[in-house]
Design an enzyme around this catalytic site. Structure first.
Site, PDB file in Angstrom:
ATOM      1  CE  LYS A   1      -4.226   1.135   0.282  1.00 26.35           C
ATOM      2  NZ  LYS A   1      -5.837   0.380  -0.616  1.00 26.35           N
TER       3      LYS A   1
ATOM      4  N   GLY B   1     -22.248   5.716  -3.238  1.00 23.82           N
ATOM      5  CA  GLY B   1     -21.266   5.804  -3.933  1.00 23.82           C
ATOM      6  C   GLY B   1     -20.768   5.449  -5.089  1.00 23.82           C
TER       7      GLY B   1
ATOM      8  N   GLY C   1     -24.275   3.877   2.393  1.00 21.99           N
ATOM      9  CA  GLY C   1     -23.186   4.041   1.112  1.00 21.99           C
ATOM     10  C   GLY C   1     -24.255   4.501  -0.311  1.00 21.99           C
TER      11      GLY C   1
HETATM   12  P1  NAI Z   1     -17.633   6.481  -2.039  1.00 21.82           P
HETATM   13  O1  NAI Z   1     -16.894   7.389  -1.752  1.00 21.82           O
HETATM   14  O2  NAI Z   1     -17.460   6.752  -3.856  1.00 21.82           O
HETATM   15  O3  NAI Z   1     -18.716   5.916  -1.376  1.00 21.82           O
HETATM   16  C1  NAI Z   1     -19.548   6.017  -0.796  1.00 21.82           C
HETATM   17  C2  NAI Z   1     -20.641   7.122   0.380  1.00 21.82           C
HETATM   18  O4  NAI Z   1     -20.802   6.606   1.144  1.00 21.82           O
HETATM   19  C3  NAI Z   1     -20.282   8.207   0.052  1.00 21.82           C
HETATM   20  O5  NAI Z   1     -21.879   8.475  -1.232  1.00 21.82           O
HETATM   21  C4  NAI Z   1     -20.605   9.082   1.120  1.00 21.82           C
HETATM   22  O6  NAI Z   1     -21.175   9.844   1.228  1.00 21.82           O
HETATM   23  C5  NAI Z   1     -21.744   7.968   1.648  1.00 21.82           C
HETATM   24  N1  NAI Z   1     -21.293   7.347   3.357  1.00 21.82           N
HETATM   25  C6  NAI Z   1     -20.332   7.366   4.184  1.00 21.82           C
HETATM   26  N2  NAI Z   1     -20.669   8.028   5.534  1.00 21.82           N
HETATM   27  C7  NAI Z   1     -21.979   7.391   5.492  1.00 21.82           C
HETATM   28  C8  NAI Z   1     -23.039   7.050   6.717  1.00 21.82           C
HETATM   29  N3  NAI Z   1     -22.217   6.967   8.055  1.00 21.82           N
HETATM   30  N4  NAI Z   1     -23.793   6.459   5.689  1.00 21.82           N
HETATM   31  C9  NAI Z   1     -24.388   7.041   4.892  1.00 21.82           C
HETATM   32  N5  NAI Z   1     -23.542   7.209   3.953  1.00 21.82           N
HETATM   33  C10 NAI Z   1     -22.439   7.493   4.331  1.00 21.82           C
HETATM   34  O7  NAI Z   1     -16.628   5.082  -2.266  1.00 21.82           O
HETATM   35  P2  NAI Z   1     -17.018   3.576  -3.098  1.00 21.82           P
HETATM   36  O8  NAI Z   1     -15.280   3.328  -3.570  1.00 21.82           O
HETATM   37  O9  NAI Z   1     -18.502   3.152  -3.176  1.00 21.82           O
HETATM   38  O10 NAI Z   1     -16.526   2.304  -1.350  1.00 21.82           O
HETATM   39  C11 NAI Z   1     -17.406   2.106  -0.928  1.00 21.82           C
HETATM   40  C12 NAI Z   1     -16.552   1.000   0.304  1.00 21.82           C
HETATM   41  O11 NAI Z   1     -15.924   0.365  -0.450  1.00 21.82           O
HETATM   42  C13 NAI Z   1     -15.212   2.119   0.864  1.00 21.82           C
HETATM   43  O12 NAI Z   1     -15.035   1.570   2.279  1.00 21.82           O
HETATM   44  C14 NAI Z   1     -13.694   1.976   0.792  1.00 21.82           C
HETATM   45  O13 NAI Z   1     -12.969   1.462   0.796  1.00 21.82           O
HETATM   46  C15 NAI Z   1     -14.411   0.365  -0.034  1.00 21.82           C
HETATM   47  N6  NAI Z   1     -13.978   0.224  -0.948  1.00 21.82           N
HETATM   48  C16 NAI Z   1     -13.883   0.012  -2.662  1.00 21.82           C
HETATM   49  C17 NAI Z   1     -13.627  -0.405  -3.126  1.00 21.82           C
HETATM   50  C18 NAI Z   1     -13.736   0.266  -4.974  1.00 21.82           C
HETATM   51  O14 NAI Z   1     -12.990  -0.872  -5.771  1.00 21.82           O
HETATM   52  N7  NAI Z   1     -13.958   1.524  -5.174  1.00 21.82           N
HETATM   53  C19 NAI Z   1     -12.377  -1.706  -3.563  1.00 21.82           C
HETATM   54  C20 NAI Z   1     -12.609  -2.209  -2.295  1.00 21.82           C
HETATM   55  C21 NAI Z   1     -13.437  -1.695  -0.767  1.00 21.82           C
END
Ligand code: NAI
Length: 340
Positions: free
Chosen positions: A80, A175, A173
């Site tokens: 990392k 996102g 979430g």
């Molecule tokens: P992202 O940043 O696009 O989406 C995360 C969403 O969660 C955002 O819309 C944010 O507003 C929301 N959020 C944050 N805190 C919150 C809460 N307390 N309650 C409700 N919503 C909340 O991130 P993404 O890419 O969708 O990733 C999501 C998770 O998956 C992260 O923890 C990331 O580390 C993990 N992850 C992502 C990967 C990927 O391919 N993008 C791969 C492996 C793990």
């Protein structure tokens, strides 16, 4: 660029810190384990309270990558990088060029990709300095597919069928992954309760008359059969676990358990937990496609096999009277040990 070796303990193979004053760049690369292959893991850009916090994050995340890759059966190790964000960096371009030089210094022993705070556009800048970059497309649709397969496995284990039709699932979430996963679950006939800190994101994914938006603070205790954490880590802890009303927990967020004892707390409540790093390996698997020249077909088959790995873990946990989280660690450690 000044590069120095850090010696934080014996578990990691190599930990380096780099500084390039002209670019305002400071970063750490931690290589946890390369027994199975080159150390792979994304680049996090984050504003840390201290250098010690940045180091701790790099150590923890690189270790998690070794476990994730090993459990997914990939010929990759874990690493990392963290870039310590501050106001002094010259420009994003100079920052990621400097990062590319740091990655290049390791000659392929470490391969990077995007992570929190960085994008595949940033990785395109890194790529100008080094070939050792995997994240050149958005991994989230692949991660979402893997989480979907993991949910199907949990459904089979818990309810005797993969079919998610008419199951109510609470999605935290919306996102990149949450939104992609919502579409897959809707196509499979599930009903969703969704929440996001940004209400507009939550509203975007719901279908009128079928799904519902729930306040962010209420999603963990929503009346749903499954809880699907796709926001931040640490969501399952001694405060939230007693309030869960679901039968299964499977999601994409990294480090969902605030501490290892939370796996026991879930088990004590009879909730089936699908370990996070098994469920969310789809993005890393997509990186393998790039690194090893896999076809899209092989990529898809490997991501879909998350279903089988998850079922194997549930069975192993039951047979040994341990939690699925412990069974997942056991699987990863056995593969790392066998490669030693
Ligand atoms: P992202 O940043 O696009 O989406 C995360 C969403 O969660 C955002 O819309 C944010 O507003 C929301 N959020 C944050 N805190 C919150 C809460 N307390 N309650 C409700 N919503 C909340 O991130 P993404 O890419 O969708 O990733 C999501 C998770 O998956 C992260 O923890 C990331 O580390 C993990 N992850 C992502 C990967 C990927 O391919 N993008 C791969 C492996 C793990």
């Amino acid at each position: 660029m000044r590069i120095t070796e850090l010696h934080p303990g014996t578990e990691h193979e190599l930990v380096l810190q780099a500084e390039d004053e002209r670019a305002g760049y400071r970063a750490i690369i931690a290589i946890h384990n390369t027994r199975l292959g080159p150390a792979c893991g994304g680049t996090r850009l984050w504003r840390y309270d201290s250098d010690a916090d940045a180091l701790a994050d790099a150590l923890r995340l690189s270790r998690a990558m070794s476990y994730k890759a090993a459990a997914a059966g990939l010929p990759m190790g874990g690493g990392k990088s963290v870039i310590i964000a501050d106001h002094r960096h010259a420009s994003r371009e100079k920052l990621f060029q400097a990062h590319g030089r740091f990655v290049e210094h390791l000659g392929g022993r470490y391969i990077t990709a995007e992570d929190v705070g960085t994008s595949h556009e940033d990785m395109a800048i890194v790529r100008r300095e080094t070939q050792h970059v995997a994240g050149l497309r958005d991994p989230s649709p692949f991660t979402a597919r893997g989480v979907f397969r993991a949910l199907q496995a949990a459904a089979r284990r818990r309810w005797g069928t993969d079919d998610l039709r008419d199951r109510t699932l609470a999605l935290q979430g919306c996102g990149h992954i949450g939104a992609a996963l919502a579409r897959m679950l809707q196509d499979a006939g599930a009903r969703l309760l969704v929440a996001d800190m940004d209400d507009a994101r939550a509203r975007r994914v719901v279908r009128a008359g079928i799904d519902q938006v729930v306040p962010a603070g209420a999603i963990t205790s929503a009346a749903a059969q499954g809880f699907v954490p796709c926001a931040l880590g640490g969501v399952l802890d001694r405060a939230t676990i007693p309030t869960l009303r679901c039968e299964i927990v499977v999601g994409a967020a990294n480090n969902q358990l605030a501490e290892p004892a939370d796996a026991d707390r879930l088990a004590a409540r009879g909730i089936l937990y699908g370990p996070d790093y098994i469920a969310n390996a789809g993005g890393v698997i997509d990186g393998a496609r790039y690194l090893f020249g896999w076809t899209e077909e092989r990529n898809r088959t490997t991501i879909d096999a998350i279903y089988d790995t998850m079922l194997e873990i549930f069975a192993s946990a039951e047979a040994q009277g341990i939690t699925p989280a412990a069974a997942a660690d056991q699987l990863a450690e056995a593969r790392l040990g066998a490669a030693a």
